[in-house]
Design a protein around this motif. Structure first.
Motif, PDB file in Angstrom:
ATOM      1  N   ALA A 115     -36.744   1.525  65.993  1.00 61.31           N
ATOM      2  CA  ALA A 115     -37.227   3.516  65.307  1.00 61.31           C
ATOM      3  C   ALA A 115     -35.550   3.721  65.859  1.00 61.31           C
ATOM      4  O   ALA A 115     -35.605   3.876  67.270  1.00 61.31           O
ATOM      5  N   GLY A 116     -34.840   4.896  65.562  1.00 63.90           N
ATOM      6  CA  GLY A 116     -34.238   5.777  66.425  1.00 63.90           C
ATOM      7  C   GLY A 116     -32.623   4.707  66.831  1.00 63.90           C
ATOM      8  O   GLY A 116     -31.604   5.497  67.843  1.00 63.90           O
TER       9      GLY A 116
ATOM     10  N   SER B 232     -51.365   3.999  62.967  1.00 65.35           N
ATOM     11  CA  SER B 232     -51.494   5.112  62.374  1.00 65.35           C
ATOM     12  C   SER B 232     -50.287   5.917  63.031  1.00 65.35           C
ATOM     13  O   SER B 232     -50.392   6.830  64.194  1.00 65.35           O
ATOM     14  N   VAL B 233     -49.276   6.718  62.444  1.00 63.00           N
ATOM     15  CA  VAL B 233     -48.283   7.539  63.109  1.00 63.00           C
ATOM     16  C   VAL B 233     -49.052   8.544  63.260  1.00 63.00           C
ATOM     17  O   VAL B 233     -49.759   9.260  62.450  1.00 63.00           O
TER      18      VAL B 233
ATOM     19  N   VAL C 119     -35.768   9.368  65.332  1.00 63.50           N
ATOM     20  CA  VAL C 119     -36.827   8.507  65.375  1.00 63.50           C
ATOM     21  C   VAL C 119     -37.997   9.106  64.632  1.00 63.50           C
ATOM     22  O   VAL C 119     -38.953   8.333  63.931  1.00 63.50           O
ATOM     23  N   ARG C 120     -38.222  10.787  63.908  1.00 63.49           N
ATOM     24  CA  ARG C 120     -38.954  11.322  62.939  1.00 63.49           C
ATOM     25  C   ARG C 120     -38.797  10.351  61.728  1.00 63.49           C
ATOM     26  O   ARG C 120     -39.567  10.407  61.559  1.00 63.49           O
ATOM     27  N   THR C 121     -37.276  10.219  61.456  1.00 61.01           N
ATOM     28  CA  THR C 121     -37.101   9.540  60.349  1.00 61.01           C
ATOM     29  C   THR C 121     -37.355   7.667  59.945  1.00 61.01           C
ATOM     30  O   THR C 121     -38.567   7.818  59.033  1.00 61.01           O
ATOM     31  N   ASP C 122     -37.677   7.953  60.736  1.00 54.29           N
ATOM     32  CA  ASP C 122     -37.264   6.249  60.960  1.00 54.29           C
ATOM     33  C   ASP C 122     -39.064   6.099  61.197  1.00 54.29           C
ATOM     34  O   ASP C 122     -40.093   4.809  60.165  1.00 54.29           O
ATOM     35  N   LEU C 123     -40.181   6.836  61.932  1.00 53.83           N
ATOM     36  CA  LEU C 123     -41.632   6.401  61.505  1.00 53.83           C
ATOM     37  C   LEU C 123     -42.126   7.342  60.438  1.00 53.83           C
ATOM     38  O   LEU C 123     -43.051   6.905  60.173  1.00 53.83           O
ATOM     39  N   GLU C 124     -41.461   8.355  59.976  1.00 53.19           N
ATOM     40  CA  GLU C 124     -41.596   8.496  58.598  1.00 53.19           C
ATOM     41  C   GLU C 124     -41.785   7.129  57.459  1.00 53.19           C
ATOM     42  O   GLU C 124     -42.388   6.873  56.634  1.00 53.19           O
TER      43      GLU C 124
END
Length: 250
Positions: free
Chosen positions: A24-25, A129-130, A169-174
């Motif tokens: 991620a990221g 859970s994110v 990273v935010r997008t990958d976690l989504e």
């Protein structure tokens, strides 16, 4: 393809390709450097997802379907040319798995071997859970990732790197949060290997056996979530991948 793939050592006469999917990221450079460590029979492609490095102006994928479509539309011709294997670390494991399933279902293609690193099985109930991404500050998100061991060592040393990497990273976690694999039973038939760090979170790796009718092997190596960055572990992984690919049935 040039936007998606970094390949530092072109080997047109290679018998196989290894496609590497970043965490991620993460960007393409780390795995691209692997190309010098493999022998001439294997050409290494390291993937660069949108929203980072030279693709920083490309909109990040908002879901796994979009990300997989980006990969397959760019790489399909190359994947049809010669046998290939996938290696993914952490988030990259899920993207590589989803890409493999899509290729098999739509084109009748699949890797000769899947190599998963530092990741729960896609259907595992133990997957973390994110936190609500819209409500979490960059600092809070960084602390949460760090608590899971998911912060590369170089992040801890460079504040500027954190500012650059938090958006992808935010997008990958989504993408990770919304990726669902409810019925994984033998969706693939290739062999699969899981690598994990002895000091990382327990990832219930046995559950990966559900996703393929092929043989599943598990290797635990010393270190935390980024155990693969240790030179001795990297050497083991590359030697192991080489043997598996060269001995694969296809």
């Amino acid at each position: 393809m040039e936007k998606l793939v970094m390949c530092l050592h072109r080997r047109p006469d290679a018998v196989y390709r290894l496609i590497c999917f970043p965490w991620a990221g993460g960007g393409a450079f780390h795995f691209a450097q692997w190309s010098s460590l493999f022998n001439s029979s294997i050409e290494v492609y390291s993937l660069r997802f949108p929203g980072r490095e030279s693709r920083v102006k490309d909109p990040c994928a908002q879901d796994m379907t979009t990300l997989v479509s980006d990969i397959v539309s760019s790489l399909l011709k190359e994947l049809q040319e010669k046998p290939f294997a996938f290696f993914g670390h952490s988030f990259g494991s899920y993207v590589s798995f989803a890409t493999a399933v899509h290729l098999k279902e739509k084109y009748g293609l699949q890797p000769v071997h899947l190599f998963m690193s530092g990741a729960y099985a896609p259907h595992s109930k133990s997957r973390p859970s994110v936190p609500p991404l819209k409500d979490v500050s960059d600092e809070e998100l960084f602390s949460w990732i760090n608590s899971l061991g998911g912060v590369p060592p170089e992040w801890l040393q460079r504040e500027d790197a954190v500012k650059l990497l938090i958006p992808p990273v935010r997008t990958d976690l989504e993408v990770f949060q919304t990726f669902v694999c409810a019925e994984p039973k033998n969706v693939l038939s290739c062999d699969l290997t899981c690598f994990d760090g002895s000091e990382d979170l327990t990832h219930d790796l046995e559950e990966w056996k559900d996703v393929t009718s092929g043989e599943t092997t598990i290797h635990e190596l010393p270190g935390g979530h980024f155990f693969l960055l240790e030179p001795s572990n990297e050497t083991f992984i590359i030697d192991y991948i080489t043997k598996c690919i060269e001995n694969a049935d296809f």
